[in-house]
Motif scaffolding. Sequence first.
Motif, PDB file in Angstrom:
ATOM      1  N   ASN A   1      -4.818  13.983   3.221  1.00 27.03           N
ATOM      2  CA  ASN A   1      -5.506  13.889   1.949  1.00 27.03           C
ATOM      3  C   ASN A   1      -5.842  12.417   1.744  1.00 27.03           C
ATOM      4  O   ASN A   1      -4.988  11.614   1.377  1.00 27.03           O
ATOM      5  N   GLU A   2      -7.087  12.069   1.995  1.00 27.72           N
ATOM      6  CA  GLU A   2      -7.483  10.657   1.966  1.00 27.72           C
ATOM      7  C   GLU A   2      -7.320  10.034   0.585  1.00 27.72           C
ATOM      8  O   GLU A   2      -6.946   8.870   0.458  1.00 27.72           O
ATOM      9  N   GLU A   3      -7.587  10.796  -0.454  1.00 27.26           N
ATOM     10  CA  GLU A   3      -7.467  10.265  -1.810  1.00 27.26           C
ATOM     11  C   GLU A   3      -6.011   9.934  -2.136  1.00 27.26           C
ATOM     12  O   GLU A   3      -5.709   8.881  -2.693  1.00 27.26           O
ATOM     13  N   ARG A   4      -5.107  10.826  -1.751  1.00 34.14           N
ATOM     14  CA  ARG A   4      -3.684  10.579  -1.989  1.00 34.14           C
ATOM     15  C   ARG A   4      -3.210   9.403  -1.143  1.00 34.14           C
ATOM     16  O   ARG A   4      -2.416   8.578  -1.608  1.00 34.14           O
ATOM     17  N   ALA A   5      -3.688   9.303   0.079  1.00 32.46           N
ATOM     18  CA  ALA A   5      -3.303   8.188   0.948  1.00 32.46           C
ATOM     19  C   ALA A   5      -3.754   6.862   0.343  1.00 32.46           C
ATOM     20  O   ALA A   5      -3.019   5.870   0.380  1.00 32.46           O
ATOM     21  N   LEU A   6      -4.955   6.837  -0.238  1.00 27.75           N
ATOM     22  CA  LEU A   6      -5.449   5.625  -0.879  1.00 27.75           C
ATOM     23  C   LEU A   6      -4.587   5.261  -2.083  1.00 27.75           C
ATOM     24  O   LEU A   6      -4.233   4.091  -2.276  1.00 27.75           O
TER      25      LEU A   6
ATOM     26  N   GLN B   1      -2.414   1.843  -2.508  1.00 27.80           N
ATOM     27  CA  GLN B   1      -2.559   0.962  -3.655  1.00 27.80           C
ATOM     28  C   GLN B   1      -1.219   0.723  -4.344  1.00 27.80           C
ATOM     29  O   GLN B   1      -0.917  -0.394  -4.775  1.00 27.80           O
ATOM     30  N   ASN B   2      -0.407   1.776  -4.446  1.00 25.33           N
ATOM     31  CA  ASN B   2       0.919   1.620  -5.053  1.00 25.33           C
ATOM     32  C   ASN B   2       1.780   0.663  -4.239  1.00 25.33           C
ATOM     33  O   ASN B   2       2.484  -0.188  -4.796  1.00 25.33           O
ATOM     34  N   VAL B   3       1.729   0.797  -2.921  1.00 25.44           N
ATOM     35  CA  VAL B   3       2.501  -0.095  -2.060  1.00 25.44           C
ATOM     36  C   VAL B   3       2.006  -1.530  -2.206  1.00 25.44           C
ATOM     37  O   VAL B   3       2.794  -2.469  -2.310  1.00 25.44           O
TER      38      VAL B   3
END
Length: 93
Positions: A44-49, A53-55
């Motif tokens: 899931n590219e959106e979740r990966a992004l 960002q959180n990291v």
Amino acid sequence: MNWHRIGSWVFPYIEPLTPAQKNDEAQKLQQDLAAIRAAVWNSNEERALDEAQNVAESDIKVSATNAKSYTADIDSAGRDLESCRRYTGDHYG
């Protein structure tokens, strides 16, 4: 060459697992493997992004905290040096 003898010489305090412990370890391994197989792996590219960002935000916060701590340490060291100079009358450097 007897590897068991060498292992006992190098690691004299390691006790071998009992049959019950070996059985428990084998069961835990099977449970872990079953959990891994049951996991849903998708991209899931959106979740990966979002995760990236959180990291990155966490890394920035940690870096800022470290920089503040480092600056405070330098400031404290400078004040300590200045007070030593005043106390000893050292005006060199």
